[in-house]
Design a protein around this motif. Structure first.
Motif, PDB file in Angstrom:
ATOM      1  N   ALA A  19       0.852  -1.365   0.043  1.00 25.90           N
ATOM      2  CA  ALA A  19      -0.181  -0.183  -0.108  1.00 25.90           C
ATOM      3  C   ALA A  19       0.809   1.421  -0.115  1.00 25.90           C
ATOM      4  O   ALA A  19       0.490   2.148  -0.679  1.00 25.90           O
ATOM      5  CB  ALA A  19      -1.089   0.150   1.281  1.00 25.90           C
ATOM      6  N   VAL A  23       0.655   3.826  -2.802  1.00 22.55           N
ATOM      7  CA  VAL A  23       0.246   5.369  -2.347  1.00 22.55           C
ATOM      8  C   VAL A  23       1.388   6.319  -2.791  1.00 22.55           C
ATOM      9  O   VAL A  23       0.993   7.460  -3.356  1.00 22.55           O
ATOM     10  CB  VAL A  23       0.027   5.597  -1.105  1.00 22.55           C
ATOM     11  CG1 VAL A  23       0.021   7.175  -0.458  1.00 22.55           C
ATOM     12  CG2 VAL A  23      -1.193   4.702  -0.436  1.00 22.55           C
ATOM     13  N   THR A  24       2.400   5.984  -2.976  1.00 22.74           N
ATOM     14  CA  THR A  24       3.647   6.790  -3.282  1.00 22.74           C
ATOM     15  C   THR A  24       3.306   7.221  -4.894  1.00 22.74           C
ATOM     16  O   THR A  24       3.510   8.329  -5.312  1.00 22.74           O
ATOM     17  CB  THR A  24       4.986   6.007  -3.000  1.00 22.74           C
ATOM     18  OG1 THR A  24       5.143   6.030  -1.667  1.00 22.74           O
ATOM     19  CG2 THR A  24       6.227   6.927  -3.517  1.00 22.74           C
ATOM     20  N   GLU A  26       0.780   6.595  -6.609  1.00 20.50           N
ATOM     21  CA  GLU A  26      -0.346   7.448  -6.961  1.00 20.50           C
ATOM     22  C   GLU A  26      -0.229   8.918  -6.900  1.00 20.50           C
ATOM     23  O   GLU A  26      -0.642   9.784  -7.603  1.00 20.50           O
ATOM     24  CB  GLU A  26      -1.411   6.728  -6.157  1.00 20.50           C
ATOM     25  CG  GLU A  26      -3.006   7.567  -6.479  1.00 20.50           C
ATOM     26  CD  GLU A  26      -4.181   7.001  -5.925  1.00 20.50           C
ATOM     27  OE1 GLU A  26      -5.208   7.020  -6.398  1.00 20.50           O
ATOM     28  OE2 GLU A  26      -3.828   6.511  -4.685  1.00 20.50           O
ATOM     29  N   THR A  27       0.322   9.204  -5.472  1.00 24.04           N
ATOM     30  CA  THR A  27       0.620  10.488  -5.286  1.00 24.04           C
ATOM     31  C   THR A  27       1.402  11.388  -6.426  1.00 24.04           C
ATOM     32  O   THR A  27       1.370  12.422  -6.930  1.00 24.04           O
ATOM     33  CB  THR A  27       1.377  10.471  -3.942  1.00 24.04           C
ATOM     34  OG1 THR A  27       0.548  10.073  -3.030  1.00 24.04           O
ATOM     35  CG2 THR A  27       1.681  12.138  -3.561  1.00 24.04           C
ATOM     36  N   HIS A  52      -4.837   1.875 -11.557  1.00 20.88           N
ATOM     37  CA  HIS A  52      -5.960   2.097 -10.293  1.00 20.88           C
ATOM     38  C   HIS A  52      -6.692   0.913 -10.191  1.00 20.88           C
ATOM     39  O   HIS A  52      -7.211   0.632  -9.004  1.00 20.88           O
ATOM     40  CB  HIS A  52      -6.951   3.249 -10.884  1.00 20.88           C
ATOM     41  CG  HIS A  52      -6.173   4.649 -10.914  1.00 20.88           C
ATOM     42  ND1 HIS A  52      -5.873   5.127  -9.741  1.00 20.88           N
ATOM     43  CD2 HIS A  52      -6.086   5.138 -11.794  1.00 20.88           C
ATOM     44  CE1 HIS A  52      -5.386   6.265  -9.881  1.00 20.88           C
ATOM     45  NE2 HIS A  52      -5.494   6.445 -11.297  1.00 20.88           N
ATOM     46  N   ASN A  55      -4.686  -1.321  -7.599  1.00 21.96           N
ATOM     47  CA  ASN A  55      -4.498  -0.259  -6.579  1.00 21.96           C
ATOM     48  C   ASN A  55      -5.514  -0.552  -5.740  1.00 21.96           C
ATOM     49  O   ASN A  55      -5.561  -0.725  -4.559  1.00 21.96           O
ATOM     50  CB  ASN A  55      -4.333   1.139  -6.912  1.00 21.96           C
ATOM     51  CG  ASN A  55      -4.227   2.157  -5.835  1.00 21.96           C
ATOM     52  OD1 ASN A  55      -3.445   1.751  -4.758  1.00 21.96           O
ATOM     53  ND2 ASN A  55      -4.469   3.291  -5.818  1.00 21.96           N
ATOM     54  N   GLN A  59      -5.269  -1.838  -1.794  1.00 20.43           N
ATOM     55  CA  GLN A  59      -5.440  -0.905  -1.053  1.00 20.43           C
ATOM     56  C   GLN A  59      -6.729  -0.779  -0.300  1.00 20.43           C
ATOM     57  O   GLN A  59      -6.982  -0.472   1.078  1.00 20.43           O
ATOM     58  CB  GLN A  59      -5.144   0.562  -1.334  1.00 20.43           C
ATOM     59  CG  GLN A  59      -3.577   0.721  -1.347  1.00 20.43           C
ATOM     60  CD  GLN A  59      -3.384   2.138  -1.495  1.00 20.43           C
ATOM     61  OE1 GLN A  59      -3.347   2.816  -0.266  1.00 20.43           O
ATOM     62  NE2 GLN A  59      -3.412   2.913  -2.673  1.00 20.43           N
ATOM     63  N   HIS A  99       3.655  15.459   2.345  1.00 16.14           N
ATOM     64  CA  HIS A  99       2.883  14.615   2.860  1.00 16.14           C
ATOM     65  C   HIS A  99       3.492  13.988   4.281  1.00 16.14           C
ATOM     66  O   HIS A  99       2.594  13.044   4.807  1.00 16.14           O
ATOM     67  CB  HIS A  99       2.862  13.548   1.752  1.00 16.14           C
ATOM     68  CG  HIS A  99       2.036  14.032   0.769  1.00 16.14           C
ATOM     69  ND1 HIS A  99       0.752  14.397   0.468  1.00 16.14           N
ATOM     70  CD2 HIS A  99       2.680  14.307  -0.581  1.00 16.14           C
ATOM     71  CE1 HIS A  99       0.584  14.863  -0.699  1.00 16.14           C
ATOM     72  NE2 HIS A  99       1.803  14.796  -1.304  1.00 16.14           N
TER      73      HIS A  99
END
Length: 145
Positions: A19, A23-24, A26-27, A52, A55, A59, A99
């Motif tokens: 995750a 997340v990294t 996606e950010t 996605h 993901n 997640q 973040h």
């Protein structure tokens, strides 16, 4: 969609670190100056939609076991690889810093854990799936870039 060839144990630290990588990535996909989109495009093997979808399975839905076909395995490998790069590349860190808390302690802890996870993932997947033509092609391409 293709048969499952790999199953991610999506519990405990495996879930946490997977995750973290997703997340990294996606950010960084949302940051226009980041290299994440260029990295994904240079691989030429998966789209935003593909990313996605995987993901979400890792997640959001919280499946304890996430079966993956070769394409999803390539996405997983690529995302973990780029997330590790992001924590050692000063340009990418610039996008991640906001973040984390101001003293950057969390960033350093996350970096250490993600790099360890990335090493394990890379070694395991390259050893066990190098016989797969597309996986091997992408893995070699990533290691050269």
């Amino acid at each position: 969609m293709g048969k499952n060839i790999f199953t991610l144990n999506n519990t405990g630290i495996h879930h946490d670190y997977s995750a973290m990588a997703f997340v990294t990535f996606e950010t960084l996909l949302h940051e226009q100056e980041s290299g994440a989109r260029g990295f994904m495009n240079s691989i030429g093997y998966f789209t935003d939609s593909d990313f996605h979808a995987l993901n979400k399975r890792i997640q959001i839905t919280g499946d304890k076991q996430v079966g993956m076909n070769e394409k999803q395995l390539i996405i997983f490998y690529s995302v973990v690889h780029f997330a590790c790069i992001a924590f050692v590349d000063e340009k990418e860190i610039k996008f991640l810093r906001p973040h984390f808390n101001p003293d950057l302690g969390d960033l350093l802890i996350m970096k250490e854990k993600l790099l360890q996870f990335g090493t394990v993932v890379s070694e395991k997947l390259r050893r066990e799936y190098s016989h797969l033509k597309d996986f091997n092609f992408v893995a070699e391409k990533i290691s050269i870039d």
